[in-house]
Design an enzyme around this catalytic site. Structure first.
Site, short mmCIF file in Angstrom:
data_model
loop_
_atom_site.label_atom_id
_atom_site.label_comp_id
_atom_site.label_asym_id
_atom_site.label_seq_id
_atom_site.Cartn_x
_atom_site.Cartn_y
_atom_site.Cartn_z
N HIS A 117 0.81 -1.21 0.00
CA HIS A 117 0.00 0.00 0.00
C HIS A 117 0.85 1.26 0.00
CE1 HIS A 117 0.81 -1.35 4.09
NE2 HIS A 117 0.69 -0.09 4.50
N HIS A 206 27.57 -5.81 -12.11
CA HIS A 206 28.48 -6.60 -11.28
C HIS A 206 27.79 -7.80 -10.63
CE1 HIS A 206 32.03 -3.73 -10.92
NE2 HIS A 206 31.14 -3.09 -11.66
N ARG A 240 34.39 -11.71 -15.83
CA ARG A 240 34.81 -11.69 -14.42
C ARG A 240 33.62 -11.51 -13.49
NH1 ARG A 240 36.22 -6.06 -12.80
NH2 ARG A 240 35.51 -4.71 -14.47
#
Length: 257
Positions: A117, A206, A240
């Protein structure tokens, strides 16, 4: 020694002034200052990046301290350099590589939205904004400002993301924290509570966040738009980062029954 001491005092003063004067959110429409030298070329030289500060929009002296001569620093496309940072970059011949927004970041997405809400009014604004951006909206409620429990709606959105019904989800409650906690209980969901553009981009690039949670009592409507635009416009692409997200998923699997 006296000159060094004076220089240190000046730098400290400038840092203090910048910290108080820098805006909470960087206006991307503000042009970046001209490059002080050829070292600020936006074209990568092929050298490996020494340090990545692309999550920041203002690069200070502290961000470049410790970089050796000839280092490569990656920054956001719209990042600005403070005068002291620019001086150090020039003195050490540091190369700046500006991160270009990911291709495909404007692709249409199916977005599940939900709110309690307290977040209902902002959710309605969000739906209009998402439609303007060309995304498909799936509304999981609530549909009024009558009191409800945020876990119900966070769970519904998270489940839609986990089962592939939608691409990503956005949930709004008062602070955004409770919805993030709930959504993260659903296997396959990586929910992030974001309060700034920088954190929103980081959570996607990331951490591969697939659910964004927002606090209607902590951000304005304009901030919500900036955060959502940045979040949807960033992707997890670098290997990575994928490797690290894979480790997050591996931890989750260890505790799956």
């Amino acid at each position: 020694m006296a000159d060094d001491a004076t220089r240190d005092r000046v730098r400290a003063l400038v840092r203090d002034v910048l910290s108080k004067a820098a805006p909470a959110e960087f206006d991307a429409s503000t042009p970046a200052p001209p490059a002080p030298s050829s070292s600020l070329s936006t074209s990568p030289s092929g050298s490996a990046v020494t340090r990545d500060e692309s999550a920041k929009l203002i690069i200070t002296e502290d961000d470049v301290r410790g970089l050796e001569r000839g280092s490569v620093l990656r920054v956001a496309e719209a990042a600005r350099l403070t005068p002291l940072a620019a001086d150090i970059i020039n003195e050490r011949g540091i190369e700046i590589v500006r991160r270009v927004p990911r291709k495909g970041s404007q692709q249409t997405k199916a977005v599940a939205v939900g709110a309690d809400h307290g977040g209902y009014p902002m959710k309605e604004e969000l739906k209009t904004f998402l439609a303007e951006l060309g995304h498909r909206v799936h509304d999981f409620g609530t549909n009024s400002e009558s009191a409800v429990d945020y876990p119900d709606f966070a769970h519904a959105v998270a489940r839609a993301v986990a089962d592939g019904t939608v691409d990503v989800g956005i949930v709004i409650d008062g602070a955004g924290v409770g919805s993030a906690m709930t959504a993260n209980k659903v296997p396959g969901v990586r929910a992030a509570a974001c309060y700034s553009v920088e954190v929103a981009r980081n959570s996607r690039e990331h951490n591969g966040a697939n659910v964004l949670t927002l606090g209607s009592k902590t951000i304005s409507s304009a901030e919500m738009r900036d955060i959502v635009r940045a979040w949807l416009g960033t992707e997890l692409t670098e290997e990575r980062h994928r490797k690290r997200v894979g480790k997050i998923d591996a931890v989750e699997r260890q505790y799956s029954r």
